[in-house]
Scaffold this motif. Structure first.
Motif, PDB file in Angstrom:
ATOM      1  N   GLU A  41       8.131  18.015  -1.241  1.00  0.00           N
ATOM      2  CA  GLU A  41       7.697  16.738  -1.807  1.00  0.00           C
ATOM      3  C   GLU A  41       6.501  16.913  -2.739  1.00  0.00           C
ATOM      4  N   ARG A  42       5.589  17.804  -2.378  1.00  0.00           N
ATOM      5  CA  ARG A  42       4.435  18.048  -3.260  1.00  0.00           C
ATOM      6  C   ARG A  42       4.879  18.662  -4.576  1.00  0.00           C
ATOM      7  N   SER A  43       5.865  19.563  -4.515  1.00  0.00           N
ATOM      8  CA  SER A  43       6.325  20.201  -5.750  1.00  0.00           C
ATOM      9  C   SER A  43       7.033  19.206  -6.673  1.00  0.00           C
ATOM     10  N   LEU A  44       7.657  18.170  -6.067  1.00  0.00           N
ATOM     11  CA  LEU A  44       8.341  17.151  -6.868  1.00  0.00           C
ATOM     12  C   LEU A  44       7.419  16.006  -7.282  1.00  0.00           C
ATOM     13  N   GLY A  45       6.388  15.788  -6.473  1.00  0.00           N
ATOM     14  CA  GLY A  45       5.498  14.670  -6.733  1.00  0.00           C
ATOM     15  C   GLY A  45       6.064  13.338  -6.274  1.00  0.00           C
ATOM     16  N   ARG A  46       7.020  13.364  -5.348  1.00  0.00           N
ATOM     17  CA  ARG A  46       7.611  12.134  -4.826  1.00  0.00           C
ATOM     18  C   ARG A  46       8.279  12.433  -3.486  1.00  0.00           C
ATOM     19  N   PRO A  47       8.451  11.421  -2.627  1.00  0.00           N
ATOM     20  CA  PRO A  47       9.059  11.661  -1.306  1.00  0.00           C
ATOM     21  C   PRO A  47      10.557  11.942  -1.399  1.00  0.00           C
ATOM     22  N   VAL A  48      11.056  12.726  -0.452  1.00  0.00           N
ATOM     23  CA  VAL A  48      12.490  13.016  -0.384  1.00  0.00           C
ATOM     24  C   VAL A  48      13.115  12.518   0.910  1.00  0.00           C
ATOM     25  N   ALA A  49      12.292  12.255   1.937  1.00  0.00           N
ATOM     26  CA  ALA A  49      12.814  11.804   3.230  1.00  0.00           C
ATOM     27  C   ALA A  49      11.812  10.847   3.867  1.00  0.00           C
ATOM     28  N   ILE A  50      12.325   9.771   4.428  1.00  0.00           N
ATOM     29  CA  ILE A  50      11.488   8.768   5.086  1.00  0.00           C
ATOM     30  C   ILE A  50      11.831   8.756   6.565  1.00  0.00           C
ATOM     31  N   ARG A  51      10.836   9.017   7.413  1.00  0.00           N
ATOM     32  CA  ARG A  51      11.047   9.054   8.852  1.00  0.00           C
ATOM     33  C   ARG A  51      10.793   7.673   9.444  1.00  0.00           C
ATOM     34  N   SER A  52      11.624   7.304  10.428  1.00  0.00           N
ATOM     35  CA  SER A  52      11.443   6.041  11.138  1.00  0.00           C
ATOM     36  C   SER A  52      11.911   6.228  12.573  1.00  0.00           C
ATOM     37  N   THR A  53      11.793   5.172  13.363  1.00  0.00           N
ATOM     38  CA  THR A  53      12.246   5.260  14.754  1.00  0.00           C
ATOM     39  C   THR A  53      13.759   5.426  14.852  1.00  0.00           C
ATOM     40  N   ARG A  54      14.472   5.105  13.771  1.00  0.00           N
ATOM     41  CA  ARG A  54      15.934   5.232  13.774  1.00  0.00           C
ATOM     42  C   ARG A  54      16.407   6.558  13.194  1.00  0.00           C
ATOM     43  N   GLY A  55      15.479   7.410  12.809  1.00  0.00           N
ATOM     44  CA  GLY A  55      15.856   8.706  12.255  1.00  0.00           C
ATOM     45  C   GLY A  55      15.260   8.910  10.882  1.00  0.00           C
ATOM     46  N   VAL A  56      15.957   9.715  10.068  1.00  0.00           N
ATOM     47  CA  VAL A  56      15.477  10.075   8.740  1.00  0.00           C
ATOM     48  C   VAL A  56      16.417   9.491   7.692  1.00  0.00           C
ATOM     49  N   THR A  57      15.835   8.864   6.684  1.00  0.00           N
ATOM     50  CA  THR A  57      16.595   8.336   5.553  1.00  0.00           C
ATOM     51  C   THR A  57      16.166   9.059   4.288  1.00  0.00           C
ATOM     52  N   LEU A  58      17.125   9.561   3.517  1.00  0.00           N
ATOM     53  CA  LEU A  58      16.798  10.245   2.273  1.00  0.00           C
ATOM     54  C   LEU A  58      16.490   9.231   1.181  1.00  0.00           C
ATOM     55  N   THR A  59      15.527   9.564   0.342  1.00  0.00           N
ATOM     56  CA  THR A  59      15.296   8.797  -0.868  1.00  0.00           C
ATOM     57  C   THR A  59      16.330   9.215  -1.909  1.00  0.00           C
ATOM     58  N   GLU A  60      16.334   8.535  -3.053  1.00  0.00           N
ATOM     59  CA  GLU A  60      17.285   8.924  -4.100  1.00  0.00           C
ATOM     60  C   GLU A  60      17.028  10.353  -4.579  1.00  0.00           C
ATOM     61  N   PRO A  61      15.748  10.773  -4.819  1.00  0.00           N
ATOM     62  CA  PRO A  61      15.525  12.195  -5.147  1.00  0.00           C
ATOM     63  C   PRO A  61      16.012  13.124  -4.047  1.00  0.00           C
ATOM     64  N   GLY A  62      15.843  12.696  -2.790  1.00  0.00           N
ATOM     65  CA  GLY A  62      16.320  13.524  -1.684  1.00  0.00           C
ATOM     66  C   GLY A  62      17.814  13.691  -1.697  1.00  0.00           C
ATOM     67  N   ARG A  63      18.546  12.601  -1.981  1.00  0.00           N
ATOM     68  CA  ARG A  63      20.011  12.695  -2.043  1.00  0.00           C
ATOM     69  C   ARG A  63      20.458  13.601  -3.189  1.00  0.00           C
TER      70      ARG A  63
END
Length: 306
Positions: A41-63
């Motif tokens: 994420e630091r190398s991209l300058g944006r998040p790739v995965a969002i953690r929550s109580t239901r698990g992990v959701t990928l952002t569009e850059p992550g996908r």
């Protein structure tokens, strides 16, 4: 620069839905997985995965990165198998095929191919489309004789196909009835006329079509038997268990059954051959596709090129 190992970690997170399960699959600690994702994420300058109580959701850059990771992994596996072939002493070709299409088209295609390429070591693996297409992407198969109904080739949500499709023939579906059935002498039948019948299913994809039709016609599908084999389904029809919907290449009518066409719009299964889209395609794949095309044309001309 994006690190390939970190892409591998992100792909595992996407597959397993959590950092902990991805860590177990990769034989890493959850902390190590978290660090890999943080550096990515630091190398991209944006998040790739969002953690929550239901698990992990990928952002569009992550996908997008997971798609790239799958492509890179498939290419590396493909190259590894090409290198293994160099040591094997003779070229190898792995063909995936669904059962009824293989029974109908493969013998003629194999005769043609082997006569022209006797040096090639062939392996045939029975696989339905949802299994065969991932095999192509992973490099576990070089060619897949497969099919689709009215929709596109089956791919996972958000996945780029990366597959070239060569149509071979259209395979219309017919109704198979017990010989003494009231509609057995007809040249055509509307599926709505069979609303009160019990059905024998020879394929889950046929069931999906029948359920859609039943819903449109206002009746519930009554399933008497469910199998994964059209030939077994026809033997159950002959025994009086119910009626069935069967593709033409799978028809093997026993003495106790009658085959009746479905009136338009008639359901059709589109048979074709799939190959992976690669920078360096398998050198014998095109020849095998040509052999399958010739085998299909020997039975009947292709009815469409969609």
């Amino acid at each position: 620069m994006i690190d390939v190992q970190r892409l591998r970690v992100l792909r595992a997170v996407a597959e397993h839905g959590s950092f902990n399960r991805a860590a177990a699959a990769l034989l890493l600690t959850p902390s190590a997985v978290s660090q890999h994702i943080a550096v990515l994420e630091r190398s991209l300058g944006r998040p790739v995965a969002i953690r929550s109580t239901r698990g992990v959701t990928l952002t569009e850059p992550g996908r997008l990165l997971v798609e790239a990771a799958e492509t890179i992994s498939a290419e590396i596996d493909h190259v590894r198998r090409q290198i293994d072939r160099l040591d094997a002493g003779r070229p190898r070709l792995t063909v995936a095929t669904f059962t009824s299409g293989g029974r109908f088209l493969l013998p003629g295609a194999l005769d043609r191919f082997v006569a022209a390429h006797p040096e090639v070591e062939l392996t045939v693996r029975e696989s339905e489309p949802e299994t065969a297409l991932p095999m192509l992407r992973r490099g576990e198969a070089d060619v897949a004789l497969t099919y689709r109904f009215d929709g596109p080739l089956p791919v996972r949500p958000g996945e780029r196909p990366g597959i070239d499709w060569t149509p071979l023939m259209d395979d219309p579906l017919s109704v198979v009835l017990p010989r003494g059935h009231r509609l057995a002498g007809r040249t055509g039948v509307d599926l709505g006329e069979l609303a009160a019948e019990r059905w024998v299913l020879g394929c889950m994809k046929t069931e999906a079509y029948l359920r859609r039709h039943a819903e449109r016609a206002g009746f519930d599908l009554d399933v008497a038997a469910s199998t994964t084999d059209y030939f077994f389904a026809q033997s159950l029809v002959a025994a009086g268990v119910g009626v069935s919907l069967v593709p033409k290449v799978s028809l093997d009518p026993a003495p106790g059954v009658a085959v009746v066409d479905v009136e338009p719009p008639r359901p059709v299964r589109h048979i074709g051959v799939a190959t992976p889209r690669r920078r360096r395609p398998h050198p014998q794949a095109a020849a095998f596709v040509a052999a399958l095309t010739a085998a299909a044309e020997a039975h009947r001309p292709p009815l469409s090129r969609i």
